[in-house]
Enzyme design. Structure first.
Site, short mmCIF file in Angstrom:
data_model
loop_
_atom_site.label_atom_id
_atom_site.label_comp_id
_atom_site.label_asym_id
_atom_site.label_seq_id
_atom_site.Cartn_x
_atom_site.Cartn_y
_atom_site.Cartn_z
N THR A 113 0.82 -1.21 0.00
CA THR A 113 0.00 0.00 0.00
C THR A 113 0.86 1.26 0.00
OG1 THR A 113 -1.42 1.30 1.49
CG2 THR A 113 -0.13 -0.41 2.51
N ASP A 114 0.30 2.34 -0.52
CA ASP A 114 1.02 3.62 -0.47
C ASP A 114 1.16 4.14 0.96
OD1 ASP A 114 -1.63 4.37 -0.03
OD2 ASP A 114 -1.67 5.94 -1.55
N GLU A 115 0.36 3.57 1.90
CA GLU A 115 0.39 4.07 3.28
C GLU A 115 1.74 3.84 3.95
OE1 GLU A 115 -3.18 3.53 5.55
OE2 GLU A 115 -4.40 3.35 3.74
N LYS A 126 2.47 -3.26 7.33
CA LYS A 126 2.67 -3.48 5.89
C LYS A 126 4.11 -3.11 5.48
CE LYS A 126 -0.04 -4.52 3.17
NZ LYS A 126 -0.47 -5.86 2.68
N TYR A 174 -1.44 -0.32 11.23
CA TYR A 174 -1.66 -1.00 9.95
C TYR A 174 -0.50 -0.76 8.98
CZ TYR A 174 -3.22 -1.45 5.08
OH TYR A 174 -3.28 -1.75 3.75
P1 NAD Z 1 -9.84 -7.03 2.99
O1 NAD Z 1 -9.75 -6.72 4.45
O2 NAD Z 1 -11.11 -6.75 2.26
O3 NAD Z 1 -9.49 -8.58 2.74
C1 NAD Z 1 -8.48 -9.25 3.42
C2 NAD Z 1 -8.70 -10.74 3.25
O4 NAD Z 1 -7.62 -11.42 3.91
C3 NAD Z 1 -9.98 -11.26 3.87
O5 NAD Z 1 -10.63 -12.14 2.98
C4 NAD Z 1 -9.51 -12.01 5.12
O6 NAD Z 1 -10.36 -13.09 5.48
C5 NAD Z 1 -8.14 -12.48 4.68
N1 NAD Z 1 -7.23 -12.74 5.82
C6 NAD Z 1 -7.00 -11.93 6.88
N2 NAD Z 1 -6.12 -12.51 7.71
C7 NAD Z 1 -5.77 -13.71 7.16
C8 NAD Z 1 -4.90 -14.75 7.53
N3 NAD Z 1 -4.20 -14.70 8.68
N4 NAD Z 1 -4.78 -15.82 6.72
C9 NAD Z 1 -5.50 -15.91 5.56
N5 NAD Z 1 -6.36 -14.95 5.17
C10 NAD Z 1 -6.49 -13.86 5.95
O7 NAD Z 1 -8.62 -6.25 2.33
P2 NAD Z 1 -8.48 -5.64 0.88
O8 NAD Z 1 -8.98 -4.23 0.90
O9 NAD Z 1 -9.02 -6.60 -0.11
O10 NAD Z 1 -6.90 -5.56 0.75
C11 NAD Z 1 -6.15 -6.64 0.18
C12 NAD Z 1 -4.67 -6.30 0.22
O11 NAD Z 1 -4.45 -5.09 -0.51
C13 NAD Z 1 -4.13 -6.04 1.62
O12 NAD Z 1 -2.84 -6.62 1.70
C14 NAD Z 1 -4.07 -4.53 1.72
O13 NAD Z 1 -3.03 -4.12 2.60
C15 NAD Z 1 -3.76 -4.15 0.29
N6 NAD Z 1 -4.22 -2.82 -0.15
C16 NAD Z 1 -5.50 -2.44 0.05
C17 NAD Z 1 -5.94 -1.19 -0.42
C18 NAD Z 1 -7.36 -0.74 -0.26
O14 NAD Z 1 -7.68 0.40 -0.61
N7 NAD Z 1 -8.28 -1.58 0.23
C19 NAD Z 1 -5.03 -0.35 -1.07
C20 NAD Z 1 -3.71 -0.78 -1.26
C21 NAD Z 1 -3.32 -2.03 -0.81
P1 TYD Z 2 -10.42 4.45 4.87
O1 TYD Z 2 -11.43 4.02 3.85
O2 TYD Z 2 -10.49 3.87 6.25
O3 TYD Z 2 -8.99 4.21 4.18
P2 TYD Z 2 -7.51 4.67 4.71
O4 TYD Z 2 -7.60 5.13 6.10
O5 TYD Z 2 -6.75 3.39 4.58
O6 TYD Z 2 -7.09 5.74 3.74
O7 TYD Z 2 -10.50 6.02 4.99
C1 TYD Z 2 -10.33 6.87 3.88
C2 TYD Z 2 -10.37 8.30 4.37
O8 TYD Z 2 -11.67 8.58 4.87
C3 TYD Z 2 -9.43 8.57 5.54
O9 TYD Z 2 -8.90 9.89 5.41
C4 TYD Z 2 -10.31 8.49 6.76
C5 TYD Z 2 -11.65 8.98 6.25
N1 TYD Z 2 -12.84 8.41 6.90
C6 TYD Z 2 -13.83 9.25 7.43
O10 TYD Z 2 -13.73 10.49 7.38
N2 TYD Z 2 -14.93 8.67 8.01
C7 TYD Z 2 -15.08 7.32 8.10
O11 TYD Z 2 -16.09 6.84 8.66
C8 TYD Z 2 -14.06 6.47 7.54
C9 TYD Z 2 -14.19 4.98 7.61
C10 TYD Z 2 -12.97 7.06 6.94
#
Ligand code: NAD
Ligand code: TYD
Length: 336
Positions: free
Chosen positions: A126-128, A155, A151
């Site tokens: 992630t970019d975070e 990562k 988090y």
């Molecule tokens: P999500 O929380 O929707 O899904 C995570 C999945 O991992 C779930 O199905 C969960 O059951 C599974 N999981 C959790 N712990 C586990 C374990 N110990 N063993 C096996 N499975 C396990 O997350 P997401 O949004 O789909 O993100 C997927 C990946 O992409 C993550 O690595 C996250 O850091 C990365 N990512 C997410 C975003 C975003 O905007 N959501 C952006 C950049 C990177």
């Molecule tokens: P989020 O979807 O939790 O992603 P991330 O924190 O990984 O970027 O949040 C996106 C942005 O929205 C973040 O700046 C926090 C804000 N946010 C709110 O203002 N209210 C909310 O209820 C949530 C879940 C997020």
């Protein structure tokens, strides 16, 4: 045929990846290892479940014996690691499981992959990990890691560990670092689905702080196309940023959702800010664009409409989620 272990494939991004890739690609055999935590949902995979090139295994990436057994049984040659605890707010409420899964779980995957001579290991990051930007500038792959939440620090740890396996053991590791995703099947604790669902239920929309924190939004399919490109063509030992250049302050997204659903802005409720809230994320994705020829296919304008429509047409999907386990967390976090 490529035999691929996809972890976390029942979550938001992983399930979109599997559904998309199995539809378009005849030479992948995918074993999906997912623990089915609160965020994992097999309903996301209905369109893939009967595909002969797909298997689902419920289990923990931190279980060495299980991962080793899956490599043996399915002749695994490749790993794409999506599995993670992924929500910043939850990592503030309790961090242990984040380090358990995101760091120690990834370590198990790397160790088994090393022992089994994996052909490529893609770590989905992630970019975070780069921390927070001021009003100017973009994250490049050379930006120093400076994670601020439990988090993002978990990562970043996994990224450094994966790269150390490349440098020390010559393991074929690649890393992708993407910005905030949106699209179908996103668990309704993240900004966009939470706001859509609250608006549909005429509940308050909790905006943290002044609502001016900026995120750089990408449609999940664009992210997954980029992952697949890096998986096939990315150079080992390299990091690739992924982003679509859609920077928006949170309040603008919230207002756009309310307007699309014809709801009043009176539903907006400014609430206490998230502790340590990163101010701005923005990605420079020129490396993947120039070196691998990727570019985003979806505009924010169209894809956010499609996403809102998806939540409107799939009310039973999110009803089941918000009336179950998620409800307890929801009450604790947002009833203010
Ligand atoms: P999500 O929380 O929707 O899904 C995570 C999945 O991992 C779930 O199905 C969960 O059951 C599974 N999981 C959790 N712990 C586990 C374990 N110990 N063993 C096996 N499975 C396990 O997350 P997401 O949004 O789909 O993100 C997927 C990946 O992409 C993550 O690595 C996250 O850091 C990365 N990512 C997410 C975003 C975003 O905007 N959501 C952006 C950049 C990177
Ligand atoms: P989020 O979807 O939790 O992603 P991330 O924190 O990984 O970027 O949040 C996106 C942005 O929205 C973040 O700046 C926090 C804000 N946010 C709110 O203002 N209210 C909310 O209820 C949530 C879940 C997020």
């Amino acid at each position: 045929m490529k035999n691929i272990l996809v972890t976390g494939g029942a979550g938001f991004i992983g399930s979109n990846y599997i559904n998309h890739i199995l539809k378009d690609n005849q030479d992948y055999f995918i074993v999906n290892l997912d623990k089915l935590t609160y965020a994992g949902n097999l309903e996301n995979l209905t369109s893939s479940q009967n595909n002969p090139r797909y298997r689902f295994i419920r289990g923990d990436i931190g279980n060495y014996e299980l991962v080793d057994y899956l490599f043996e049984k399915y002749k695994i040659e490749y790993v794409i690691n999506f599995a993670a605890e992924s929500h910043v707010d939850r990592s503030i409420l309790g961090s242990a499981v984040f380090f358990q899964t995101n760091v120690l779980g990834t370590n198990v995957l790397l160790e088994v992959s090393r022992k089994r001579n994996v052909k490529k290991f893609l770590q989905v990051s992630t970019d975070e990990v780069y921390g927070s930007l001021g009003p100017e500038g973009l994250f490049t792959e050379k930006t120093p890691l400076s994670p601020n939440s439990p988090y993002s620090s978990s990562k970043a740890s996994a990224d450094m560990m994966a790269l150390s396996f490349f440098h020390t053991f010559g393991m074929p590791v690649v890393i992708t670092r993407c910005s905030n995703n949106y699209g179908p099947f996103q668990f309704p604790e993240k900004l966009i689905p939470l706001m859509i669902i609250n608006a549909l239920n005429n509940k308050n929309l909790p905006v943290y702080g002044d609502g001016m924190n900026v995120r750089d939004w990408i449609y999940v399919i664009d992210h997954n196309i980029a992952i697949d490109l890096v998986f096939n063509k990315g150079n080992i030992g390299e990091v690739y940023n992924i982003g679509a250049g859609n920077e928006l302050p949170n309040i603008q997204i919230v207002k756009l959702i309310l307007s699309a659903l014809d709801k009043s802005e009176d539903l907006i409720q400014y609430v206490k800010d998230r502790p340590g809230h990163d101010r701005r994320y923005a990605i420079d994705s020129s490396k993947i664009q120039t070196e691998l020829g990727w570019k985003p296919l979806f505009t924010f304008e169209n894809a956010i409409k499609e996403t809102i429509d998806w939540y409107l047409s799939n009310t039973s999907w999110w009803h089941r989620i918000i009336s179950g386990e998620y409800q307890k967390y929801y009450e604790m976090q947002y009833n203010r």
